[in-house]
Design a protein around this motif. Structure first.
Motif, short mmCIF file in Angstrom:
data_model
loop_
_atom_site.label_atom_id
_atom_site.label_comp_id
_atom_site.label_asym_id
_atom_site.label_seq_id
_atom_site.Cartn_x
_atom_site.Cartn_y
_atom_site.Cartn_z
N THR A 54 0.85 -1.18 0.00
CA THR A 54 0.00 0.00 0.00
C THR A 54 0.89 1.23 0.00
O THR A 54 2.10 1.13 0.18
CB THR A 54 -0.96 0.01 1.21
N THR A 99 -6.40 -2.61 1.51
CA THR A 99 -6.20 -1.63 0.45
C THR A 99 -6.76 -2.23 -0.83
O THR A 99 -6.28 -3.28 -1.28
CB THR A 99 -4.71 -1.28 0.28
N LEU A 101 -6.67 -2.11 -4.37
CA LEU A 101 -5.57 -1.54 -5.14
C LEU A 101 -5.71 -1.80 -6.64
O LEU A 101 -6.09 -2.90 -7.06
CB LEU A 101 -4.26 -2.15 -4.64
N ASN A 102 -5.37 -0.79 -7.41
CA ASN A 102 -5.33 -0.89 -8.87
C ASN A 102 -6.67 -1.34 -9.46
O ASN A 102 -6.73 -2.13 -10.38
CB ASN A 102 -4.22 -1.85 -9.32
N GLN A 128 -7.77 3.88 -4.77
CA GLN A 128 -7.57 3.56 -6.19
C GLN A 128 -8.64 2.64 -6.75
O GLN A 128 -8.42 1.99 -7.77
CB GLN A 128 -6.21 2.88 -6.38
N SER A 149 -9.84 8.49 -3.57
CA SER A 149 -8.94 9.58 -3.91
C SER A 149 -9.30 10.14 -5.28
O SER A 149 -9.64 9.38 -6.19
CB SER A 149 -7.49 9.09 -3.95
N LYS A 154 -5.66 9.20 -10.42
CA LYS A 154 -6.63 8.17 -10.04
C LYS A 154 -7.70 7.99 -11.13
O LYS A 154 -7.74 8.72 -12.11
CB LYS A 154 -7.30 8.54 -8.71
N VAL A 155 -8.60 7.04 -10.91
CA VAL A 155 -9.65 6.72 -11.87
C VAL A 155 -10.48 7.97 -12.21
O VAL A 155 -10.77 8.24 -13.37
CB VAL A 155 -10.57 5.60 -11.32
#
Length: 178
Positions: A54, A99, A101-102, A128, A149, A154-155
Motif C-alpha cells: 500500500t 487496500t 488496489l489498482n 484507487q 482519492s 486516479k480513476v
C-alpha cells in the motif's frame, strides 16, 4: 468549489453511484482515512491491520489518528492475505483496513467474516478503486466506511488533490463532517 453547492451535488452523486448512504468530500484520501478512523472512536495505540502493499499514506493516516498500523503480507492476488490477517490479530487489534488496489477489491466476504469473529471494525483504503466491486458491491462501502482519492492520477481525477469518505453509518458521517 470548496463547501459550495457543486460539492454537495457531487457528494450526492458519488453516494448514489457507490450505493452508500453518505459521501463526504474532503481535501484528499489521506485526510479521509484519518478522519474516518477518528470518527470511529478508536483509542490511542489500538492496532489496525493493513496490507504491506500500500502507499505510506495508509500507515501515516493510522499513525496520525493515534493508532498503530500493523502490516501483513499479500496473497496471490497481491491484495491483503486473509490468513496473515488472522495470524496478526492481538488483544490490541481493533480494525482491519484492506487496500483495494489498482481497481481490484479484496475478498471482502472473508475479511468481514474475520472481523465479525474477532469483533473488529473494517475500514477500506479504496483510494484507487472507484468503480471496483466485490460480488456487486462497490469498494469503499463495506464495514464502517472507505475512502476514495481524486488525485489526478486516479480513476476519477480532479485538478489537484481531493478525496471522499464513504459510509453507511450516520454517526460516522456526522462525526466526520464536524
Amino acid at each position: 468549489f470548496i463547501m459550495q453547492q457543486d460539492l454537495v451535488d457531487f457528494e450526492m452523486k458519488l453516494a448514489r453511484f457507490t450505493g452508500t448512504k453518505y459521501a463526504l468530500g474532503v481535501a484528499n484520501a489521506t485526510d479521509a482515512l484519518q478522519i474516518l478512523i477518528m470518527a470511529s472512536d478508536l483509542e490511542k495505540d489500538d492496532e489496525i491491520i493493513i496490507c504491506s502493499h500500500t502507499m505510506i499514506a495508509t500507515a501515516s493516516a493510522i499513525h496520525h489518528a493515534g493508532c498503530k498500523p500493523v502490516p501483513v503480507e499479500v496473497g496471490p492476488d497481491r491484495l491483503i492475505d486473509s490468513d496473515d490477517i488472522e495470524r496478526a490479530i492481538t488483544p490490541r487489534t481493533k480494525a482491519i483496513m484492506p487496500t483495494q488496489l489498482n481497481g481490484r477489491t479484496s475478498n471482502m466476504e472473508i475479511i468481514l467474516r474475520i472481523a465479525q469473529e474477532h469483533q473488529l471494525a473494517v475500514f477500506e483504503d479504496s483510494a484507487q478503486a472507484l468503480g471496483s466491486k466485490f460480488k456487486g458491491q462497490h469498494a469503499g462501502t463495506f464495514g464502517q466506511g472507505g475512502v476514495i482519492s481524486f488525485y489526478p492520477a486516479k480513476v476519477l481525477g480532479c485538478l489537484g488533490d481531493g478525496g471522499a469518505i464513504l459510509t453507511n453509518h450516520k454517526d460516522i458521517y456526522e462525526k466526520s463532517y464536524q
